[in-house]
Design a protein around this motif. Structure first.
Motif, PDB file in Angstrom:
ATOM      1  N   ILE A 145      29.470  -0.383  -9.352  1.00  0.00           N
ATOM      2  CA  ILE A 145      29.938  -0.840 -10.795  1.00  0.00           C
ATOM      3  C   ILE A 145      31.049  -0.307 -11.022  1.00  0.00           C
ATOM      4  O   ILE A 145      31.921  -0.400 -11.581  1.00  0.00           O
ATOM      5  CB  ILE A 145      28.914  -0.561 -11.690  1.00  0.00           C
ATOM      6  CG1 ILE A 145      27.558  -1.704 -11.604  1.00  0.00           C
ATOM      7  CG2 ILE A 145      29.007  -0.665 -13.360  1.00  0.00           C
ATOM      8  CD1 ILE A 145      26.504  -0.638 -12.593  1.00  0.00           C
ATOM      9  N   LYS A 198      35.160  -2.038 -11.776  1.00  0.00           N
ATOM     10  CA  LYS A 198      35.704  -1.526 -13.067  1.00  0.00           C
ATOM     11  C   LYS A 198      36.859  -0.575 -13.501  1.00  0.00           C
ATOM     12  O   LYS A 198      37.800  -1.193 -14.318  1.00  0.00           O
ATOM     13  CB  LYS A 198      34.519  -0.629 -14.208  1.00  0.00           C
ATOM     14  CG  LYS A 198      33.289  -1.727 -14.624  1.00  0.00           C
ATOM     15  CD  LYS A 198      32.443  -0.863 -16.174  1.00  0.00           C
ATOM     16  CE  LYS A 198      31.362  -1.431 -16.708  1.00  0.00           C
ATOM     17  NZ  LYS A 198      31.046  -0.534 -17.642  1.00  0.00           N
ATOM     18  N   ALA A 218      29.418  -6.486 -13.591  1.00  0.00           N
ATOM     19  CA  ALA A 218      29.433  -5.494 -13.670  1.00  0.00           C
ATOM     20  C   ALA A 218      28.203  -5.041 -14.896  1.00  0.00           C
ATOM     21  O   ALA A 218      27.671  -4.341 -14.305  1.00  0.00           O
ATOM     22  CB  ALA A 218      30.625  -4.170 -14.157  1.00  0.00           C
TER      23      ALA A 218
END
Length: 333
Positions: free
Chosen positions: A70, A74, A109
């Motif tokens: 994740i 990002k 995400a």
């Protein structure tokens, strides 16, 4: 009353063992083409030898690997706006497209985050792994199995005398438990299969070189003595194992796997380059050259681990290594 465990339902040419790193590698890329392999894995659950050790390692490390994925999406997936753009209309259109793309990444995400919150319903890797771990047959070693105590004792003795599979400075008998169970199941079902396939991306069971996997010499000899007239194969990836046992693999699935392997190699190189640079700066003017060399050797071994498995599983070793470096610096002072 507990339902009695069942033997293999029918004779099979192959028995399989899937190591923890193979399950965790699915989280390195949430590519739908690669995730499609999960259905094929699930169909082979009845011939997969499994252990509570693999289950524990998977559930212990799964969250860390997902969190790292994740964060990678990002932090590294987003597209930055260019500093120079002379055409105002083109600039506005470009900024709109970039904004939409970055918003999709954030939503993506967020969807992956659901894997952490509700794995039994949302995480396809967890769901498939559970079907393997929960199958009710005699080639599944659970912590309440009647064979567990004996297997653990054999693993402890194997570890004590330094027999493989184990890492150089390993303080865990996990790999030994898996191997002892492989031997036990192969012996108990010796008339029910012809060849054994061990699937592992790391180097605990052997080496992977030039796309060829070779089982550790001692493990091969032991298997041949204890399970006579049976072949054993070591494979680095799930697709290599499926090719051997005649499971059809699509071109898209092969491309997806190659992409994952390349990503792992790049991540490993970047990770270890960064640590090595920090070590050089911190130690070159303080530590003797032979001490620095030992640190560098340790980094090479760490890179090998990262590439063969999942980057996220070894992030904790960076902190441990930094603590070791600081401790060594204090000693030298």
């Amino acid at each position: 009353m507990t339902e009695p465990k069942k033997k293999l339902k029918l004779r099979t040419r192959y028995l399989l063992f899937i190591d923890t790193n193979i399950y965790l590698n699915f989280y390195e890329s949430f590519n739908k083409d690669y995730l499609s392999l999960l259905k094929k894995l699930e169909k082979k659950a009845n011939i997969i030898i499994s252990t509570c050790q693999v289950e524990m390692e998977f559930k212990k490390q799964r969250q860390r690997v997902i969190v790292n994925s994740i964060e990678n999406i990002k932090n590294n997936g987003k597209v930055k706006r260019p500093n120079i753009c002379f055409d105002d209309k083109a600039k506005m259109q470009l900024e709109k497209e970039i904004s939409n793309y970055n918003k999709l990444l954030e939503d993506y995400a967020e969807n992956i985050f659901e894997y952490l919150v509700n794995p039994i319903e949302k995480d396809p890797v967890y769901i498939t792994a559970e079907k393997v771990f929960r199958k009710h047959n005699l080639i599944n070693l659970t912590i309440d199995s009647k064979n567990y105590k004996t297997i653990k004792e054999l693993a402890e003795e194997r570890f004590r005398i330094g027999s493989p599979p184990r890492k150089g400075k390993d303080n865990s008998i996990g790999d030994a438990i898996n191997w002892e169970w492989i031997i036990k199941c192969s012996q108990d079902n010796i008339d029910e299969f012809d060849e054994f396939v061990l699937v592992s991306g790391d180097h605990d069971f052997g080496i992977h070189l030039n796309k060829v996997s070779i089982l550790n010499d001692w493990l091969l000899q032991e298997f041949q003595v204890k399970v006579p007239n049976k072949k054993i194969h070591l494979k680095q990836t799930l697709i290599e194992a499926f090719d051997l046992i005649d499971v059809k693999i699509s071109k898209k699935e092969r491309i997806a796997q190659e992409k994952i392997l390349k990503e792992l190699k790049l991540q490993a190189q970047a990770f270890t380059d960064n640590i090595q640079e920090q070590l050089r700066i911190a130690t070159s003017s303080i530590l003797p050259s032979n001490t620095l060399g030992r640190f560098m050797d340790e980094q090479e071994r760490l890179q090998e681990k990262i590439y063969s498995g999942s980057l996220g599983r070894f992030m904790g070793q960076q902190e441990a290594l930094q603590e070791k470096t600081n401790s060594k610096l204090k000693e030298e002072e």
